[in-house]
Write a protein that holds these residues in place. Structure first.
Motif, PDB file in Angstrom:
ATOM      1  N   SER A 113     -19.521 -75.584 -10.174  1.00 42.14           N
ATOM      2  CA  SER A 113     -19.173 -77.562  -9.330  1.00 42.14           C
ATOM      3  C   SER A 113     -18.095 -77.897  -9.854  1.00 42.14           C
ATOM      4  N   PRO A 114     -16.923 -78.021  -8.901  1.00 44.53           N
ATOM      5  CA  PRO A 114     -16.233 -79.335  -9.226  1.00 44.53           C
ATOM      6  C   PRO A 114     -16.692 -80.654  -9.365  1.00 44.53           C
ATOM      7  N   PHE A 115     -17.381 -80.828  -8.904  1.00 42.03           N
ATOM      8  CA  PHE A 115     -18.491 -82.164  -8.853  1.00 42.03           C
ATOM      9  C   PHE A 115     -18.979 -81.995 -10.102  1.00 42.03           C
ATOM     10  N   ALA A 116     -19.640 -81.206 -10.996  1.00 41.86           N
ATOM     11  CA  ALA A 116     -20.402 -81.416 -12.265  1.00 41.86           C
ATOM     12  C   ALA A 116     -19.683 -82.064 -12.559  1.00 41.86           C
ATOM     13  N   ILE A 117     -21.010 -83.076 -14.190  1.00 39.75           N
ATOM     14  CA  ILE A 117     -20.243 -84.100 -14.937  1.00 39.75           C
ATOM     15  C   ILE A 117     -20.997 -82.838 -16.104  1.00 39.75           C
ATOM     16  N   ASP A 118     -20.658 -83.460 -17.538  1.00 42.49           N
ATOM     17  CA  ASP A 118     -21.842 -83.097 -18.411  1.00 42.49           C
ATOM     18  C   ASP A 118     -22.223 -84.645 -18.412  1.00 42.49           C
ATOM     19  N   ALA A 119     -23.719 -83.857 -18.554  1.00 43.34           N
ATOM     20  CA  ALA A 119     -25.040 -84.887 -19.247  1.00 43.34           C
ATOM     21  C   ALA A 119     -25.182 -84.792 -20.298  1.00 43.34           C
ATOM     22  N   VAL A 120     -25.237 -84.042 -20.982  1.00 43.02           N
ATOM     23  CA  VAL A 120     -25.004 -83.980 -23.096  1.00 43.02           C
ATOM     24  C   VAL A 120     -24.896 -84.665 -23.412  1.00 43.02           C
ATOM     25  N   VAL A 433      -9.193 -75.639   9.105  1.00 40.77           N
ATOM     26  CA  VAL A 433      -8.762 -74.774   9.691  1.00 40.77           C
ATOM     27  C   VAL A 433      -8.195 -74.979  11.522  1.00 40.77           C
ATOM     28  N   CYS A 434      -6.196 -74.927  11.242  1.00 44.40           N
ATOM     29  CA  CYS A 434      -6.053 -75.295  12.221  1.00 44.40           C
ATOM     30  C   CYS A 434      -4.466 -74.452  12.280  1.00 44.40           C
ATOM     31  N   GLY A 435      -5.707 -73.189  13.314  1.00 45.57           N
ATOM     32  CA  GLY A 435      -4.736 -72.128  13.710  1.00 45.57           C
ATOM     33  C   GLY A 435      -2.787 -71.692  12.184  1.00 45.57           C
ATOM     34  N   MET A 436      -3.624 -71.911  11.390  1.00 42.41           N
ATOM     35  CA  MET A 436      -2.640 -71.876   9.931  1.00 42.41           C
ATOM     36  C   MET A 436      -2.745 -70.319   9.968  1.00 42.41           C
ATOM     37  N   ARG A 437      -1.938 -70.407   8.915  1.00 37.32           N
ATOM     38  CA  ARG A 437      -1.615 -68.464   8.085  1.00 37.32           C
ATOM     39  C   ARG A 437      -2.282 -68.081   7.706  1.00 37.32           C
ATOM     40  N   GLU A 438      -2.891 -67.066   6.963  1.00 43.69           N
ATOM     41  CA  GLU A 438      -3.704 -66.749   6.002  1.00 43.69           C
ATOM     42  C   GLU A 438      -3.395 -66.911   4.824  1.00 43.69           C
ATOM     43  N   GLU A 439      -3.969 -67.316   4.522  1.00 46.94           N
ATOM     44  CA  GLU A 439      -4.403 -68.097   2.996  1.00 46.94           C
ATOM     45  C   GLU A 439      -4.376 -67.043   1.626  1.00 46.94           C
ATOM     46  N   PRO A 440      -3.587 -67.130  -0.030  1.00 41.94           N
ATOM     47  CA  PRO A 440      -4.488 -65.758  -0.873  1.00 41.94           C
ATOM     48  C   PRO A 440      -5.725 -66.676  -1.216  1.00 41.94           C
ATOM     49  N   VAL A 441      -6.676 -66.162  -1.755  1.00 42.20           N
ATOM     50  CA  VAL A 441      -7.845 -66.106  -1.986  1.00 42.20           C
ATOM     51  C   VAL A 441      -7.429 -67.053  -3.638  1.00 42.20           C
ATOM     52  N   THR A 442      -8.425 -68.328  -3.652  1.00 45.06           N
ATOM     53  CA  THR A 442      -8.285 -69.129  -3.896  1.00 45.06           C
ATOM     54  C   THR A 442      -9.064 -69.786  -4.248  1.00 45.06           C
ATOM     55  N   LEU A 443      -9.537 -69.647  -5.710  1.00 48.82           N
ATOM     56  CA  LEU A 443     -10.956 -70.268  -6.274  1.00 48.82           C
ATOM     57  C   LEU A 443     -10.920 -72.033  -6.880  1.00 48.82           C
ATOM     58  N   LEU A 444     -11.569 -72.872  -7.133  1.00 54.33           N
ATOM     59  CA  LEU A 444     -11.621 -73.811  -7.621  1.00 54.33           C
ATOM     60  C   LEU A 444     -13.464 -73.658  -8.469  1.00 54.33           C
ATOM     61  N   LEU A 445     -12.659 -74.081  -9.633  1.00 54.78           N
ATOM     62  CA  LEU A 445     -13.948 -73.833 -11.374  1.00 54.78           C
ATOM     63  C   LEU A 445     -13.572 -75.070 -11.537  1.00 54.78           C
ATOM     64  N   GLY A 446     -14.852 -75.413 -11.517  1.00 59.96           N
ATOM     65  CA  GLY A 446     -15.532 -75.956 -12.311  1.00 59.96           C
ATOM     66  C   GLY A 446     -15.449 -76.737 -13.768  1.00 59.96           C
ATOM     67  N   PHE A 447     -15.167 -77.036 -14.780  1.00 61.90           N
ATOM     68  CA  PHE A 447     -15.930 -76.899 -15.671  1.00 61.90           C
ATOM     69  C   PHE A 447     -16.695 -77.802 -16.404  1.00 61.90           C
ATOM     70  N   GLY A 448     -16.717 -79.149 -15.382  1.00 59.62           N
ATOM     71  CA  GLY A 448     -17.545 -79.810 -16.446  1.00 59.62           C
ATOM     72  C   GLY A 448     -18.890 -80.586 -16.505  1.00 59.62           C
TER      73      GLY A 448
END
Length: 473
Positions: A113-120, A433-448
């Protein structure tokens, strides 16, 4: 599907907040179990004799906090919260969630999750001490404070913002509220309702939904490696621009000085134009000096600055703040101070004490070191992977943007990873989405919210899915 009998009361608490609190309480108490389908917004609005918009606001708040999830074409369902406080040791939960509540399934082992925090590493004992001090030393803790928030806290925030972000403001220009979404709704009212707004695309979807449901005309502008393309301004005829110049979410781009200046000149060129600066993730930058806020360069009183404690302390705190231009702050105190403060007095006083004691700054410095170590580890590991085409948004924030190869579609990759107990997030979740061209597969990798071991295990699953074999560690 459960039918709700919610006793709504007339008074200072907004109806949507009463609905939100009632459903939230039933979910936490187990009265509405995991997987239960909620009534549609239309049906619940009819049953409670309120507008559908009121119910939508309540549901959106529950979605944003992770209590429920929306399934396309199916409705709203209760999320699994069984692991909400896992990772908090010593039984000291103190109301601080391990990470932002998300719609986790029981078998999710690793959540990027890109929204997660470190609680430890959260200073639970210090936080508990500050709360106890507030309880012991304030006999009026149950008394409601000013609509804009407790003045002492606003003075403390003003001092902090000037020192840390270069923001120039007086305490009377600051409004404290329960999350950015609430403050945005209040701002839209102050600006006269259905204004024309230009947003980046992809963007922060909660803000987009608030604007859309509040009746604003939302225009979309493309982004490049320097942020919002300003060519969209003239075409949109927008009155308000919503940007995240210091660390754009989700792309992670930083708007350079020249483009910031052009944006300020656009706002100053006509009366009634405003820039909403969402200073997303501004506390966590790992290379170079912190980037000054856009508001710090504003000479024409047209920047509205948004900040939050969701990453610096916890999303469970539900405390944000908005810095208004002088003329708008005067209007708020003149016309809108009938609103009740949406953040409990005790919580505000505890945060003030936390900041004034130096605990907040010490906590931030500690977390910068913790997050930098995770950031550097993930970045190093990703650079080893053959399936990584490019990495963006590095050097700041709590997630990396990774363009990948080796799969046919984003949806297939996310589903396959989920079956393996790993939740990853795709850029399409934040692209309107608004009729945009196909985009490459892109991930959000959260590390928090992940340890290095968990990052390693999650990447191993992606290795299997994208190359058919584990990459060398």
């Amino acid at each position: 599907m459960k039918e709700f009998m919610i006793a709504l009361q007339s008074g200072k608490t907004p109806l949507y907040e009463q609905i939100y609190q009632a459903i939230k309480r039933d979910i936490e108490d187990g009265k509405i179990p995991y997987g239960e389908k909620l009534p549609s917004t239309r049906l619940l609005a009819v049953n409670l004799n309120v507008s559908r918009f009121t119910v939508e606001l309540a549901y959106e708040q529950l979605v944003s906090e992770g209590y429920i999830q929306a399934r396309a074409g199916s409705g709203f369902f209760v999320c699994d919260l069984s692991n909400l406080f896992s990772g908090i040791t010593g039984g000291e939960q103190l109301g601080i969630a391990v990470s932002q509540a998300v719609d986790q399934q029981p078998d999710i082992r690793i959540d990027f999750s890109p929204f997660a925090i470190d609680a430890v590493h959260f200073p639970y004992k210090v936080w508990k001490k500050r709360n106890r001090e507030v309880m012991d030393e304030n006999t009026d803790i149950l008394t409601a404070r000013e609509a804009a928030g407790d003045r002492g806290l606003r003075e403390t925030i003003a001092t902090y913002l000037y020192r840390a972000r270069g923001v120039h403001c007086a305490p009377d220009q600051i409004l404290i509220g329960a999350g950015n979404e609430y403050l945005l709704l209040l701002l839209i009212q102050m600006l006269g309702g259905g204004c024309s707004v230009l947003m980046e695309n992809p963007t922060y979807m909660q803000a987009y939904e608030v604007f859309r449901h509040a009746g604003c005309q939302v225009n979309l502008g493309a982004v490049d490696e320097e942020g919002l393309l300003l060519s969209a301004l003239d075409a949109s005829l927008a009155e308000v621009v919503y940007v995240m110049p210091s660390h754009q979410f989700p792309m992670g781009t930083v708007m350079p000085l020249m483009r910031r200046q052009e944006l300020l000149e656009w706002a100053a060129a006509a009366e009634g134009r405003y820039i909403i600066e969402d200073d997303h993730d501004s506390e966590f930058r790992y290379v170079g000096k912190p980037i000054p806020s856009l508001q710090s360069r504003d000479q024409n009183d047209c920047v509205i600055y948004f900040g939050t404690f969701s990453k610096s302390i916890s999303p469970a705190l539900r405390m944000s703040y908005m810095v208004l231009p002088r003329h708008l702050s005067e209007r708020f105190h003149r016309e809108y101070d009938f609103y009740s403060s949406t953040v409990p007095t005790g919580q505000q006083l505890a945060v003030q004490r936390f900041m004034e004691s130096g605990d907040f700054e010490r906590h931030l410095n500690r977390m910068r070191r913790v997050y930098k170590a995770k950031h550097d580890f993930l970045l190093k590991e990703l650079k080893k992977r053959s399936w990584v085409r490019c990495i963006r948004g590095e050097n700041a924030g709590l997630h990396l943007v990774v363009e990948v190869s080796g799969c046919r579609s984003e949806a297939e990759l996310l589903a396959a990873a989920l079956e393996r107990g790993v939740r990853v997030y795709g850029m399409s979740d934040y692209r309107i989405v608004c009729g945009m061209r196909e985009e490459p597969v892109t991930l959000l990798l959260g590390f928090g919210g992940l340890s290095e071991q968990e990052l390693t295990e999650g990447l191993a699953v992606l290795d299997d899915l994208l190359t058919g074999e584990k990459e060398d560690g």
